[in-house]
Design an enzyme around this catalytic site. Structure first.
Site, PDB file in Angstrom:
ATOM      1  N   CYS A   2      50.749  34.856 -72.745  1.00 53.78           N
ATOM      2  CA  CYS A   2      50.846  33.399 -72.669  1.00 53.78           C
ATOM      3  C   CYS A   2      50.651  32.809 -74.064  1.00 53.78           C
ATOM      4  O   CYS A   2      49.757  33.241 -74.794  1.00 53.78           O
ATOM      5  CB  CYS A   2      49.826  32.768 -71.736  1.00 53.78           C
ATOM      6  SG  CYS A   2      50.091  33.178 -70.018  1.00 53.78           S
ATOM      7  N   ARG A  27      54.685  36.483 -76.636  1.00 56.53           N
ATOM      8  CA  ARG A  27      53.426  36.585 -75.896  1.00 56.53           C
ATOM      9  C   ARG A  27      53.624  36.511 -74.382  1.00 56.53           C
ATOM     10  O   ARG A  27      52.690  36.750 -73.614  1.00 56.53           O
ATOM     11  CB  ARG A  27      52.482  35.448 -76.325  1.00 56.53           C
ATOM     12  CG  ARG A  27      52.094  35.509 -77.770  1.00 56.53           C
ATOM     13  CD  ARG A  27      51.233  34.325 -78.135  1.00 56.53           C
ATOM     14  NE  ARG A  27      49.953  34.389 -77.476  1.00 56.53           N
ATOM     15  CZ  ARG A  27      48.872  34.964 -77.991  1.00 56.53           C
ATOM     16  NH1 ARG A  27      48.934  35.519 -79.181  1.00 56.53           N
ATOM     17  NH2 ARG A  27      47.746  34.976 -77.337  1.00 56.53           N
ATOM     18  N   TRP A  74      53.087  34.485 -69.372  1.00 60.81           N
ATOM     19  CA  TRP A  74      53.097  35.860 -68.879  1.00 60.81           C
ATOM     20  C   TRP A  74      52.321  35.803 -67.573  1.00 60.81           C
ATOM     21  O   TRP A  74      51.113  35.575 -67.564  1.00 60.81           O
ATOM     22  CB  TRP A  74      52.431  36.795 -69.887  1.00 60.81           C
ATOM     23  CG  TRP A  74      52.534  38.232 -69.488  1.00 60.81           C
ATOM     24  CD1 TRP A  74      53.590  39.068 -69.710  1.00 60.81           C
ATOM     25  CD2 TRP A  74      51.546  39.016 -68.808  1.00 60.81           C
ATOM     26  NE1 TRP A  74      53.319  40.326 -69.194  1.00 60.81           N
ATOM     27  CE2 TRP A  74      52.077  40.315 -68.635  1.00 60.81           C
ATOM     28  CE3 TRP A  74      50.277  38.742 -68.305  1.00 60.81           C
ATOM     29  CZ2 TRP A  74      51.377  41.341 -67.996  1.00 60.81           C
ATOM     30  CZ3 TRP A  74      49.577  39.762 -67.663  1.00 60.81           C
ATOM     31  CH2 TRP A  74      50.134  41.046 -67.520  1.00 60.81           C
ATOM     32  N   ASN A 100      45.873  29.731 -71.210  1.00 55.14           N
ATOM     33  CA  ASN A 100      46.057  31.171 -71.440  1.00 55.14           C
ATOM     34  C   ASN A 100      44.747  31.840 -71.055  1.00 55.14           C
ATOM     35  O   ASN A 100      43.690  31.451 -71.549  1.00 55.14           O
ATOM     36  CB  ASN A 100      46.372  31.397 -72.926  1.00 55.14           C
ATOM     37  CG  ASN A 100      46.363  32.872 -73.308  1.00 55.14           C
ATOM     38  OD1 ASN A 100      46.564  33.734 -72.464  1.00 55.14           O
ATOM     39  ND2 ASN A 100      46.126  33.144 -74.574  1.00 55.14           N
ATOM     40  N   GLY A 101      44.831  32.835 -70.163  1.00 58.42           N
ATOM     41  CA  GLY A 101      43.613  33.516 -69.726  1.00 58.42           C
ATOM     42  C   GLY A 101      43.629  33.677 -68.221  1.00 58.42           C
ATOM     43  O   GLY A 101      44.667  33.481 -67.575  1.00 58.42           O
ATOM     44  N   GLU A 493      53.261  58.712 -77.930  1.00 57.64           N
ATOM     45  CA  GLU A 493      53.802  57.452 -78.437  1.00 57.64           C
ATOM     46  C   GLU A 493      55.313  57.365 -78.168  1.00 57.64           C
ATOM     47  O   GLU A 493      55.824  56.314 -77.783  1.00 57.64           O
ATOM     48  CB  GLU A 493      53.472  57.324 -79.932  1.00 57.64           C
ATOM     49  CG  GLU A 493      54.028  56.119 -80.649  1.00 57.64           C
ATOM     50  CD  GLU A 493      53.597  54.772 -80.064  1.00 57.64           C
ATOM     51  OE1 GLU A 493      52.740  54.724 -79.176  1.00 57.64           O
ATOM     52  OE2 GLU A 493      54.178  53.768 -80.499  1.00 57.64           O
ATOM     53  N   LYS A 497      57.126  54.496 -75.931  1.00 60.06           N
ATOM     54  CA  LYS A 497      58.208  53.645 -76.451  1.00 60.06           C
ATOM     55  C   LYS A 497      59.381  53.661 -75.482  1.00 60.06           C
ATOM     56  O   LYS A 497      59.945  52.624 -75.166  1.00 60.06           O
ATOM     57  CB  LYS A 497      58.707  54.134 -77.822  1.00 60.06           C
ATOM     58  CG  LYS A 497      57.817  53.904 -79.014  1.00 60.06           C
ATOM     59  CD  LYS A 497      57.622  52.474 -79.418  1.00 60.06           C
ATOM     60  CE  LYS A 497      56.491  51.826 -78.708  1.00 60.06           C
ATOM     61  NZ  LYS A 497      55.205  51.749 -79.271  1.00 60.06           N
ATOM     62  N   GLU A 500      58.533  51.824 -72.075  1.00 59.59           N
ATOM     63  CA  GLU A 500      58.293  50.376 -72.090  1.00 59.59           C
ATOM     64  C   GLU A 500      59.543  49.558 -72.371  1.00 59.59           C
ATOM     65  O   GLU A 500      59.646  48.435 -71.905  1.00 59.59           O
ATOM     66  CB  GLU A 500      57.163  49.992 -73.048  1.00 59.59           C
ATOM     67  CG  GLU A 500      57.480  50.131 -74.500  1.00 59.59           C
ATOM     68  CD  GLU A 500      56.281  49.768 -75.384  1.00 59.59           C
ATOM     69  OE1 GLU A 500      55.561  48.829 -75.056  1.00 59.59           O
ATOM     70  OE2 GLU A 500      56.100  50.441 -76.409  1.00 59.59           O
ATOM     71  N   HIS A 516      50.893  73.878 -67.074  1.00 56.93           N
ATOM     72  CA  HIS A 516      49.843  73.675 -66.070  1.00 56.93           C
ATOM     73  C   HIS A 516      50.214  72.563 -65.091  1.00 56.93           C
ATOM     74  O   HIS A 516      49.352  71.940 -64.491  1.00 56.93           O
ATOM     75  CB  HIS A 516      48.515  73.361 -66.769  1.00 56.93           C
ATOM     76  CG  HIS A 516      48.098  74.446 -67.709  1.00 56.93           C
ATOM     77  ND1 HIS A 516      47.632  75.662 -67.288  1.00 56.93           N
ATOM     78  CD2 HIS A 516      48.163  74.531 -69.065  1.00 56.93           C
ATOM     79  CE1 HIS A 516      47.384  76.439 -68.338  1.00 56.93           C
ATOM     80  NE2 HIS A 516      47.714  75.768 -69.430  1.00 56.93           N
ATOM     81  N   LYS A 615      53.253  40.805 -75.818  1.00 59.96           N
ATOM     82  CA  LYS A 615      52.826  41.440 -77.056  1.00 59.96           C
ATOM     83  C   LYS A 615      51.317  41.571 -77.148  1.00 59.96           C
ATOM     84  O   LYS A 615      50.792  42.596 -77.547  1.00 59.96           O
ATOM     85  CB  LYS A 615      53.361  40.609 -78.230  1.00 59.96           C
ATOM     86  CG  LYS A 615      53.031  41.170 -79.589  1.00 59.96           C
ATOM     87  CD  LYS A 615      53.846  42.408 -79.839  1.00 59.96           C
ATOM     88  CE  LYS A 615      53.472  43.104 -81.120  1.00 59.96           C
ATOM     89  NZ  LYS A 615      53.888  44.508 -81.108  1.00 59.96           N
TER      90      LYS A 615
HETATM   91  C1  F6R Z   1      53.107  49.390 -77.058  1.00 61.37           C
HETATM   92  C2  F6R Z   1      52.239  48.304 -77.394  1.00 61.37           C
HETATM   93  C3  F6R Z   1      50.929  48.214 -76.717  1.00 61.37           C
HETATM   94  C4  F6R Z   1      49.838  47.804 -77.720  1.00 61.37           C
HETATM   95  C5  F6R Z   1      48.518  47.536 -76.977  1.00 61.37           C
HETATM   96  C6  F6R Z   1      47.393  47.225 -77.929  1.00 61.37           C
HETATM   97  O1  F6R Z   1      54.272  49.374 -77.813  1.00 61.37           O
HETATM   98  O2  F6R Z   1      52.567  47.471 -78.194  1.00 61.37           O
HETATM   99  O3  F6R Z   1      50.599  49.398 -76.073  1.00 61.37           O
HETATM  100  O4  F6R Z   1      49.689  48.826 -78.655  1.00 61.37           O
HETATM  101  O5  F6R Z   1      48.692  46.468 -76.105  1.00 61.37           O
HETATM  102  O6  F6R Z   1      47.679  46.106 -78.697  1.00 61.37           O
HETATM  103  P1  F6R Z   1      46.898  45.782 -80.033  1.00 61.37           P
HETATM  104  O7  F6R Z   1      47.184  46.860 -81.000  1.00 61.37           O
HETATM  105  O8  F6R Z   1      47.415  44.462 -80.463  1.00 61.37           O
HETATM  106  O9  F6R Z   1      45.441  45.747 -79.666  1.00 61.37           O
END
Ligand code: F6R
Length: 620
Positions: A2, A27, A74, A100-101, A493, A497, A500, A516, A615
């Site tokens: 948000c 956001r 969001w 937001n929250g 990772e 990627k 997501e 396993h 984000k």
């Molecule tokens: C994945 C991604 C999330 C962030 C996670 C932590 O691509 O962006 O998994 O890494 O939400 O976010 P930060 O680093 O901002 O605490």
């Protein structure tokens, strides 16, 4: 998670808020809306969908005024509908808010308000706050005077906030209090931009860029009153706050797409520069160590430390795993990596010699912040590895290291990961040289780190091959990502990627662990991506690859340039430059980021705005 904007001043506000919402859209992008005040009238326009949908609505039904608030959502409570979009109106229109929250006790408050006759138009937790404000405004007016009185409105805010459990960043307009935006913060970030005869409000600094460089970060339990000619901030318990204005470093071009079609691609290509920025001024060739200025701990304090806990979420947690390997190898420092969402409620034994690092791109992740606060409460020195200057975690930490990677807008984190790994490597070098590491070893590491920006540029040359591989495999619905040692976190990772942004099921595993259980998934329809650059256990990973091949699973290898042997086993090979094992996560992350990007594009997914994500995760 948000985004909030607000403005009071002399500019046409609807356009300004809309621009701010575009910049904050990363956001949350389930819906968007604005409220504009003109005299004693507040009008709202809101719409489910992207900010562009709202822009269309505003074209058809424009709003005129110089004071307003806006929101990009969001969704947490209630579906993504027009009704659930913010702003929300309280009572009979006396109050309009954006939030937001999460209000955790919204259900009981909602029932109480319904008993009092308030009619709810949405399923959100936010509407409870709007009605509560309206209700308390009526009460305070009855007790103390007029709704046109700022003190009466602030009292209504205070009484309302006292009833809320949970987190909020709020932007509030009172119908009978023209020319004023009120903001309140508890757990969700808010920043105020200071202009000449104008003030801005936003969830982060991006909407302010180009308008002002002067900002004030609101802290928890503060309430701000924004008027064109004055800013007043009160702490809810301690009264008036001395406003401390900081200077913003961000420039407008940081958030431009430039020649790129998507932020994710732009940010992938920025990595030679962002890694260089992470290293700049931090390599001391003379002393063969790293220069890390912001830890706020003396060498003596640091030598006392006998354990490090790294806490983070998502991609930042993955970089923490690389950090664990490198800190243990270089500094012989026992290191643990904890999911922040777990650590905040766990109670692991930690002595006063344990040093805690919160790793976070945004500096606002709710779980990471809570875990950090919990560790601070118990007296541990608590530092941050963070990208966003002035973010809550950066401000609350006892010290830390900035990434200097510039704004990361793409929801899928890319450049933050490689910058975090770089900074953790610097930290390991620094602590290592303080303890066991020899001078020549330190020199060698410095040399290797210096080469990294160039190696990353070279790694980006795999782009065409990655495109080809994406084309071949984008229709598969399950992937395994496998790697060992330093490349195990890279496998995690890579899988994150892919899932997501392309919504493909992908699992990351230590390559040897797959026998396993996960190997049961292997068939012709389940490609495995092996992160297999050269190294001490290369032959072991080759054996793991053979095990997949024997079960007819397609294999894609991320391997070192010049490794022609691997091409005989793998179906497809993507080559990256040969670097030391501890640096392999940096080069190997590049093709995996690009692979996720191209697969997502080919599947018609929105790369920068993947579904259900935001984000900065500021709710628990
Ligand atoms: C994945 C991604 C999330 C962030 C996670 C932590 O691509 O962006 O998994 O890494 O939400 O976010 P930060 O680093 O901002 O605490």
């Amino acid at each position: 998670m948000c985004g909030i904007v607000g403005y009071v001043g002399y500019r046409p506000v609807a356009e300004l808020l809309l621009e701010g919402l575009h910049r904050l859209e990363y956001r949350g992008y389930d819906s968007a809306g604005i409220a504009v005040q003109y005299g004693n009238t507040i009008e709202v326009r809101k719409k489910a969908g992207r900010v562009s949908e709202l822009a269309g609505l505003l074209k058809a039904q424009p709003l005129v005024g110089k004071i307003g608030i806006g929101h990009t959502r969001w969704a947490t409570h209630g579906a993504t509908t027009d009704q659930n979009s913010h702003p929300h109106v309280g009572g009979n229109g006396e109050v309009v808010i954006v939030h937001n929250g999460v209000i955790e006790n919204y259900d009981i408050l909602r029932r109480q308000l319904q008993t009092l006759g308030y009619v709810f138009r949405s399923q959100t937790d936010t509407e409870v706050v709007a009605h509560l404000l309206a209700h308390n405004l009526e009460e305070q007016t009855r007790l103390h005077g007029s709704p046109e009185d700022l003190d009466v409105c602030l009292k209504a805010v205070e009484v309302t906030l006292n009833l809320l459990k949970g987190t909020y960043g709020l932007g509030i307009l009172f119908r009978d209090l023209p020319d004023t935006v009120i903001a309140a913060r508890c757990g969700s970030p808010l920043v105020i931009g200071v202009g000449k005869d104008e003030y801005f409000l936003a969830s982060d600094a991006s909407p302010l860029v180009g308008y002002t460089k002067e900002v004030v970060y609101l802290s928890d339990n503060e309430v701000a009153v924004l008027r064109a000619d004055a800013l007043r901030i009160d702490h809810r318990s301690n009264g008036s706050v001395n406003v401390s204005v900081k200077t913003l470093e961000q420039v407008a071009s940081d958030t431009d797409l430039g020649q790129y079609e998507h932020y994710m691609l732009k940010e992938i290509y920025e990595q030679p520069t962002t890694i260089e920025n992470a290293l700049r001024g931090r390599l001391d060739n003379e002393e063969a160590t790293a220069v890390i200025g912001g830890l706020n701990l003396s060498a003596k304090d640091l030598r006392r430390i006998d354990r490090i806990v790294l806490t983070a979420c998502g991609t930042s947690w993955h970089s923490g795993l690389v950090g664990e390997y490198v800190l243990e190898e270089f500094a012989r420092m026992p290191t643990e990596v904890e999911y922040a969402s777990e650590l905040r409620y766990r109670n692991p034994p930690m002595s006063d010699r344990t040093l805690v690092f919160a790793i976070t791109q945004s500096g606002e992740t709710a779980d990471t912040l809570a875990a950090m606060r919990e560790c601070k409460r118990k007296g541990h020195p608590t530092l941050a590895i963070c990208n966003v200057v002035g973010s809550t975690i950066a401000r609350e930490a006892d010290g830390g290291i900035y990434l200097h990677a510039g704004p990361e807008i793409g929801v899928a984190s890319t450049k933050a990961f490689t910058s975090q790994v770089t900074v953790l490597t610097l930290l390991a070098l620094y602590l290592g040289r303080m303890r066991h590491m020899s001078y020549p070893a330190g020199k060698r590491i410095i040399r290797q780190l210096r080469d990294m920006p160039e190696k990353i540029s070279k790694a980006l040359e795999c782009h065409d091959k990655v495109r080809e591989v994406a084309d071949k495999y984008h229709h598969f619905n399950n992937f395994l990502y496998l790697g060992r040692l330093y490349n195990f976190p890279v496998a995690l990772e890579g899988a994150l990627k892919l899932k997501e942004i392309s919504y493909i099921h992908a699992e990351g595993y230590p390559a040897a662990e797959m026998k396993h259980g996960p190997i049961a998934l292997v068939d012709q329809q389940t490609p495995s991506v092996f992160v297999i650059p050269r190294g001490g256990i290369y032959p072991k990973v080759v054996s793991n690859m053979e095990e997949i091949r024997a079960r007819r699973g397609p294999v894609i290898a991320i391997a070192c340039e010049g490794d022609t042997d691997i091409a005989r086993i793998a179906d497809d090979v993507i080559y990256v430059p040969d670097v030391e094992e501890y640096l392999q996560p940096l080069v190997c992350a590049i093709p995996l980021q690009l692979l996720a990007y191209h697969v997502a594009l080919l599947r018609g997914c929105n790369v920068d705005r993947p579904r259900n994500l935001a984000k900065s995760v500021t709710v628990e």
